[in-house]
Design a protein around this motif. Sequence first.
Motif, short mmCIF file in Angstrom:
data_model
loop_
_atom_site.label_atom_id
_atom_site.label_comp_id
_atom_site.label_asym_id
_atom_site.label_seq_id
_atom_site.Cartn_x
_atom_site.Cartn_y
_atom_site.Cartn_z
N TYR A 117 17.99 -1.91 1.62
CA TYR A 117 17.02 -2.50 2.54
C TYR A 117 15.59 -2.03 2.30
CZ TYR A 117 20.90 -4.27 5.32
OH TYR A 117 22.02 -4.94 5.73
N THR A 118 15.35 -1.30 1.23
CA THR A 118 14.01 -0.78 0.96
C THR A 118 13.55 -1.26 -0.41
OG1 THR A 118 14.62 1.22 2.19
CG2 THR A 118 12.57 1.29 0.94
N TYR A 119 12.54 -2.13 -0.41
CA TYR A 119 12.06 -2.67 -1.67
C TYR A 119 10.60 -3.10 -1.54
CZ TYR A 119 13.02 -7.22 0.52
OH TYR A 119 13.03 -8.30 1.36
N TRP A 120 9.95 -3.18 -2.68
CA TRP A 120 8.54 -3.57 -2.74
C TRP A 120 8.41 -4.77 -3.67
CZ3 TRP A 120 10.26 1.25 -1.93
CH2 TRP A 120 9.64 2.00 -0.93
N VAL A 121 7.69 -5.78 -3.24
CA VAL A 121 7.55 -7.03 -3.98
C VAL A 121 6.11 -7.22 -4.45
CG1 VAL A 121 7.72 -9.56 -3.82
CG2 VAL A 121 9.44 -8.11 -2.73
N ASN A 122 5.94 -7.78 -5.64
CA ASN A 122 4.63 -8.10 -6.20
C ASN A 122 3.74 -6.88 -6.41
OD1 ASN A 122 5.21 -10.85 -6.35
ND2 ASN A 122 4.49 -11.25 -4.28
N VAL A 123 4.33 -5.83 -6.92
CA VAL A 123 3.55 -4.68 -7.38
C VAL A 123 2.93 -5.08 -8.72
CG1 VAL A 123 3.60 -2.24 -8.02
CG2 VAL A 123 5.16 -3.11 -6.26
N SER A 169 7.77 5.78 -11.29
CA SER A 169 7.68 6.29 -9.93
C SER A 169 6.52 7.27 -9.81
CB SER A 169 8.98 6.99 -9.54
OG SER A 169 8.87 7.63 -8.30
N LYS A 170 5.75 7.15 -8.74
CA LYS A 170 4.63 8.07 -8.51
C LYS A 170 5.13 9.43 -8.03
CE LYS A 170 1.72 4.39 -6.56
NZ LYS A 170 0.96 4.01 -5.34
N THR A 171 6.26 9.43 -7.35
CA THR A 171 6.71 10.63 -6.63
C THR A 171 8.09 11.11 -7.07
OG1 THR A 171 7.68 9.26 -4.89
CG2 THR A 171 5.39 9.94 -4.61
N ASP A 172 8.55 10.67 -8.23
CA ASP A 172 9.90 11.01 -8.69
C ASP A 172 10.98 10.46 -7.77
OD1 ASP A 172 8.99 12.28 -10.95
OD2 ASP A 172 8.85 14.23 -9.99
N LYS A 173 10.64 9.45 -6.99
CA LYS A 173 11.64 8.76 -6.17
C LYS A 173 12.23 7.65 -7.02
CE LYS A 173 13.70 7.90 -2.21
NZ LYS A 173 14.60 8.88 -1.57
N PRO A 174 13.51 7.72 -7.36
CA PRO A 174 14.09 6.73 -8.27
C PRO A 174 14.22 5.35 -7.64
CG PRO A 174 15.81 8.15 -7.41
CD PRO A 174 14.50 8.72 -6.93
N PHE A 175 14.33 4.34 -8.49
CA PHE A 175 14.61 2.98 -8.03
C PHE A 175 15.90 2.53 -8.70
CE2 PHE A 175 11.57 2.91 -11.52
CZ PHE A 175 12.07 1.97 -12.42
N LYS A 176 16.61 1.62 -8.02
CA LYS A 176 17.90 1.16 -8.51
C LYS A 176 17.82 -0.18 -9.22
CE LYS A 176 20.79 3.63 -5.16
NZ LYS A 176 21.85 3.49 -4.13
N GLY A 177 16.91 -1.03 -8.77
CA GLY A 177 16.78 -2.35 -9.36
C GLY A 177 15.34 -2.74 -9.57
N PHE A 178 15.12 -3.70 -10.45
CA PHE A 178 13.75 -4.16 -10.69
C PHE A 178 13.78 -5.52 -11.39
CE2 PHE A 178 14.91 -2.04 -14.62
CZ PHE A 178 14.41 -2.89 -15.60
N ALA A 191 0.82 -1.21 0.00
CA ALA A 191 0.00 0.00 0.00
C ALA A 191 0.85 1.26 0.00
CB ALA A 191 -0.93 0.00 1.22
N ASP A 192 2.09 1.14 0.44
CA ASP A 192 2.98 2.29 0.52
C ASP A 192 3.93 2.39 -0.67
OD1 ASP A 192 1.85 2.80 2.99
OD2 ASP A 192 3.41 1.73 4.09
N SER A 193 3.73 1.57 -1.68
CA SER A 193 4.65 1.56 -2.81
C SER A 193 4.62 2.89 -3.57
CB SER A 193 4.29 0.43 -3.78
OG SER A 193 5.07 0.54 -4.96
N ALA A 202 5.89 -6.96 -10.57
CA ALA A 202 7.24 -6.41 -10.49
C ALA A 202 7.72 -6.25 -9.06
CB ALA A 202 7.30 -5.05 -11.19
N THR A 203 9.04 -6.27 -8.92
CA THR A 203 9.71 -5.90 -7.67
C THR A 203 10.55 -4.66 -7.96
OG1 THR A 203 9.80 -8.09 -6.66
CG2 THR A 203 11.53 -6.55 -6.05
N PHE A 204 10.46 -3.67 -7.08
CA PHE A 204 11.25 -2.45 -7.19
C PHE A 204 12.20 -2.37 -6.00
CE2 PHE A 204 7.36 -1.48 -9.49
CZ PHE A 204 7.78 -0.75 -10.58
N VAL A 205 13.47 -2.11 -6.26
CA VAL A 205 14.45 -1.94 -5.19
C VAL A 205 14.88 -0.48 -5.16
CG1 VAL A 205 16.71 -2.58 -4.31
CG2 VAL A 205 15.26 -4.31 -5.39
N GLN A 206 14.59 0.18 -4.04
CA GLN A 206 14.95 1.59 -3.88
C GLN A 206 16.39 1.74 -3.37
OE1 GLN A 206 13.27 4.63 -0.78
NE2 GLN A 206 11.81 4.50 -2.46
N ASP A 207 16.73 0.90 -2.39
CA ASP A 207 18.10 0.84 -1.89
C ASP A 207 18.30 -0.53 -1.24
OD1 ASP A 207 17.16 0.94 0.89
OD2 ASP A 207 16.88 3.09 0.59
#
Length: 201
Positions: free
Chosen positions: A158-164, A73-82, A48-50, A151-156
């Motif tokens: 220890y911060t990542y979202w799975v199954n978006v 990105s919804k908020t212009d917050k970049p991701f490093k991996g996916f 819900a916080d993705s 998809a999985t997004f990796v922000q850094d």
Amino acid sequence: MFSTPALLSSLLLSLACLPAIPAFKSGAPSSVCHTMLPGHGKEPQPLADSPYLVQVSSSFLKQDERIKVTLSSKTDKPFKGFIVKAVEVPSNNIIGTFTLQEDADDYSAAQYLACTHPQSSITHTSNVEKLGQTVEWSPPDQFTGSVVMVATFVQDGYTYWVNVTSDTVQTVPGEMERGAAGVVAQSATTVALVFILVSLL
């Protein structure tokens, strides 16, 4: 005062207790295709916080067509991996084929990953920050049914979202689509002819 061997032993013990953080800087391995977990040693963030989205260009698709799949990105917050894959609903089987566009600006930021077959998934090529990635997906021959992009997004580290997930895509037979269009066209022609005949009376 600790001796040098004692300090070395203590340091090694401390390092051994640290969580394992696989260095997937150049892309996710096929071993994570089903779990979609990057193995960073920490639980994923709540969906819900993705701050990231998986979008498809159409919710309907003919068997011989492709759709665009965009990670952003919804908020212009970049991701490093996916990593992104397409799964059949409700079996959750990986399905279809992805295609990278060689003339796209983000072409070099992504690469194919063979999860269950060649080009069955897409992952990053480096951990350079990115705001989006667009690829194309096509269904296998003769397939009809529902598909969702996952998809999985990796922000850094220890911060990542799975199954978006994306909206559901419905794949329909091309022949059926054309047949329906033909019926509509024929009906419209019939109505026009009736109108002309009535006008002449």
